[in-house]
Design a protein around this motif. Structure first.
Motif, PDB file in Angstrom:
ATOM      1  N   LYS A 215      -1.150  -1.612   8.917  1.00  0.00           N
ATOM      2  CA  LYS A 215      -2.361  -1.398   8.174  1.00  0.00           C
ATOM      3  C   LYS A 215      -1.113  -0.727   7.412  1.00  0.00           C
ATOM      4  O   LYS A 215      -2.183  -0.199   6.329  1.00  0.00           O
ATOM      5  CB  LYS A 215      -2.379  -0.012   9.409  1.00  0.00           C
ATOM      6  CG  LYS A 215      -3.874  -0.621  10.425  1.00  0.00           C
ATOM      7  CD  LYS A 215      -4.837   0.455  11.018  1.00  0.00           C
ATOM      8  CE  LYS A 215      -5.312  -0.442  11.995  1.00  0.00           C
ATOM      9  NZ  LYS A 215      -5.700   0.946  13.259  1.00  0.00           N
ATOM     10  N   THR A 216      -0.409   0.472   6.883  1.00  0.00           N
ATOM     11  CA  THR A 216      -0.401   1.339   6.235  1.00  0.00           C
ATOM     12  C   THR A 216       0.623   0.648   5.262  1.00  0.00           C
ATOM     13  O   THR A 216       0.372   0.144   4.175  1.00  0.00           O
ATOM     14  CB  THR A 216       1.628   2.190   6.859  1.00  0.00           C
ATOM     15  OG1 THR A 216       0.586   3.177   8.016  1.00  0.00           O
ATOM     16  CG2 THR A 216       1.787   3.207   5.319  1.00  0.00           C
ATOM     17  N   LEU A 217       1.573  -0.475   5.636  1.00  0.00           N
ATOM     18  CA  LEU A 217       2.103  -1.863   5.121  1.00  0.00           C
ATOM     19  C   LEU A 217       0.673  -2.362   4.149  1.00  0.00           C
ATOM     20  O   LEU A 217       1.163  -3.086   2.700  1.00  0.00           O
ATOM     21  CB  LEU A 217       2.400  -2.564   5.110  1.00  0.00           C
ATOM     22  CG  LEU A 217       3.780  -2.269   6.064  1.00  0.00           C
ATOM     23  CD1 LEU A 217       4.932  -3.068   7.482  1.00  0.00           C
ATOM     24  CD2 LEU A 217       4.889  -2.228   4.346  1.00  0.00           C
ATOM     25  N   GLU A 218      -0.576  -2.813   4.927  1.00  0.00           N
ATOM     26  CA  GLU A 218      -1.501  -3.309   3.682  1.00  0.00           C
ATOM     27  C   GLU A 218      -2.024  -2.518   3.056  1.00  0.00           C
ATOM     28  O   GLU A 218      -2.815  -3.190   1.444  1.00  0.00           O
ATOM     29  CB  GLU A 218      -2.433  -3.529   5.184  1.00  0.00           C
ATOM     30  CG  GLU A 218      -3.581  -4.844   4.849  1.00  0.00           C
ATOM     31  CD  GLU A 218      -3.439  -5.917   4.296  1.00  0.00           C
ATOM     32  OE1 GLU A 218      -3.658  -6.384   3.148  1.00  0.00           O
ATOM     33  OE2 GLU A 218      -2.242  -6.364   4.502  1.00  0.00           O
ATOM     34  N   GLU A 219      -2.536  -1.201   3.046  1.00  0.00           N
ATOM     35  CA  GLU A 219      -2.612  -0.448   2.316  1.00  0.00           C
ATOM     36  C   GLU A 219      -1.846  -0.172   0.740  1.00  0.00           C
ATOM     37  O   GLU A 219      -2.380  -0.346  -0.044  1.00  0.00           O
ATOM     38  CB  GLU A 219      -2.570   1.213   3.060  1.00  0.00           C
ATOM     39  CG  GLU A 219      -3.826   1.087   3.991  1.00  0.00           C
ATOM     40  CD  GLU A 219      -4.188   2.846   5.101  1.00  0.00           C
ATOM     41  OE1 GLU A 219      -3.524   2.999   4.315  1.00  0.00           O
ATOM     42  OE2 GLU A 219      -4.808   2.706   5.591  1.00  0.00           O
ATOM     43  N   VAL A 220      -0.437  -0.016   1.440  1.00  0.00           N
ATOM     44  CA  VAL A 220       0.891   0.010   0.329  1.00  0.00           C
ATOM     45  C   VAL A 220       0.204  -1.389  -0.375  1.00  0.00           C
ATOM     46  O   VAL A 220       0.150  -1.669  -1.749  1.00  0.00           O
ATOM     47  CB  VAL A 220       1.707  -0.209   1.034  1.00  0.00           C
ATOM     48  CG1 VAL A 220       2.900   0.085   0.000  1.00  0.00           C
ATOM     49  CG2 VAL A 220       2.028   1.486   0.879  1.00  0.00           C
ATOM     50  N   ARG A 221       0.394  -2.518   0.227  1.00  0.00           N
ATOM     51  CA  ARG A 221      -0.148  -4.030  -0.646  1.00  0.00           C
ATOM     52  C   ARG A 221      -0.481  -4.087  -1.013  1.00  0.00           C
ATOM     53  O   ARG A 221      -0.884  -4.121  -2.687  1.00  0.00           O
ATOM     54  CB  ARG A 221      -0.167  -5.214   0.119  1.00  0.00           C
ATOM     55  CG  ARG A 221       1.201  -5.823   0.886  1.00  0.00           C
ATOM     56  CD  ARG A 221       0.842  -6.656   1.951  1.00  0.00           C
ATOM     57  NE  ARG A 221       2.128  -7.102   2.746  1.00  0.00           N
ATOM     58  CZ  ARG A 221       2.604  -6.917   3.645  1.00  0.00           C
ATOM     59  NH1 ARG A 221       1.443  -6.803   4.369  1.00  0.00           N
ATOM     60  NH2 ARG A 221       3.497  -7.009   4.312  1.00  0.00           N
TER      61      ARG A 221
ATOM     62  N   LEU B 144      -2.227  -1.291  -8.273  1.00  0.00           N
ATOM     63  CA  LEU B 144      -1.726  -0.942  -9.919  1.00  0.00           C
ATOM     64  C   LEU B 144      -1.274  -2.110 -10.987  1.00  0.00           C
ATOM     65  O   LEU B 144      -0.807  -1.676 -12.007  1.00  0.00           O
ATOM     66  CB  LEU B 144      -0.514  -0.075  -9.394  1.00  0.00           C
ATOM     67  CG  LEU B 144      -0.417   0.814  -8.169  1.00  0.00           C
ATOM     68  CD1 LEU B 144       0.465   1.783  -7.977  1.00  0.00           C
ATOM     69  CD2 LEU B 144      -1.495   1.950 -10.058  1.00  0.00           C
ATOM     70  N   THR B 145      -1.022  -3.094 -10.375  1.00  0.00           N
ATOM     71  CA  THR B 145      -0.220  -4.285 -10.781  1.00  0.00           C
ATOM     72  C   THR B 145      -1.290  -4.766 -12.180  1.00  0.00           C
ATOM     73  O   THR B 145      -0.600  -5.148 -13.054  1.00  0.00           O
ATOM     74  CB  THR B 145       0.485  -5.502 -10.340  1.00  0.00           C
ATOM     75  OG1 THR B 145       1.215  -4.955  -9.235  1.00  0.00           O
ATOM     76  CG2 THR B 145       1.080  -6.327 -11.016  1.00  0.00           C
ATOM     77  N   ASP B 146      -2.578  -4.801 -11.728  1.00  0.00           N
ATOM     78  CA  ASP B 146      -3.436  -4.826 -12.332  1.00  0.00           C
ATOM     79  C   ASP B 146      -4.156  -4.036 -13.550  1.00  0.00           C
ATOM     80  O   ASP B 146      -4.383  -4.899 -14.629  1.00  0.00           O
ATOM     81  CB  ASP B 146      -4.815  -5.420 -11.604  1.00  0.00           C
ATOM     82  CG  ASP B 146      -4.921  -6.489 -10.552  1.00  0.00           C
ATOM     83  OD1 ASP B 146      -4.093  -7.689 -10.669  1.00  0.00           O
ATOM     84  OD2 ASP B 146      -5.250  -6.103  -9.396  1.00  0.00           O
TER      85      ASP B 146
END
Length: 128
Positions: free
Chosen positions: A39-45, A51-53
């Motif tokens: 879940k944390t990794l998904e939130e980070v992604r 941020l990329t956008d």
């Protein structure tokens, strides 16, 4: 002796059951931790994609601003060149007037004048 063997088998069986129970509990806790990590990794992604956008938009805006500033600098450049030309002309006129003034002063100093005439001469200023 048979009793001892039965007691030993029962003890080993109990130990195996206890071991399996503890391994099961550990694996459940590990699975819970892995789920939280996923879940944390998904939130980070998602955050990184956001941020990329935003970064892409910021870079695009910066590129537009840079192009706009370059265009405006190109428009101002002839004005600055004209100002430089005017400055050079003023410098040339001032230099010419200075040389003419020095020449006139040299001529006045080289021409002898009567002392009485020099005293009577004054500076006259005309006002309009």
């Amino acid at each position: 002796m048979k009793m001892f063997i039965k007691l030993s088998v029962a003890s080993v069986s109990g130990a195996v059951v206890y071991l399996i129970y503890n391994v099961n509990q550990t694996l459940r806790k590990g699975m819970g931790t892995l789920e939280e990590t996923n879940k944390t990794l998904e939130e980070v992604r998602n955050a990184v994609h956001g941020l990329t956008d935003e970064s892409k938009q910021l870079i695009h805006s910066a590129n537009q601003l840079t192009a706009d500033v370059k265009g405006k600098m190109g428009n101002v450049n002839p004005l600055l060149e004209s100002a430089q030309d005017v400055g050079e002309m003023i410098h040339n006129v001032t230099h010419s007037m200075k040389e003419a003034s020095l020449d006139a002063t040299k001529d006045r100093l080289s021409t002898p004048t009567a002392p009485q005439q020099a005293e009577s001469e004054g500076v006259q200023i005309k006002l309009k």
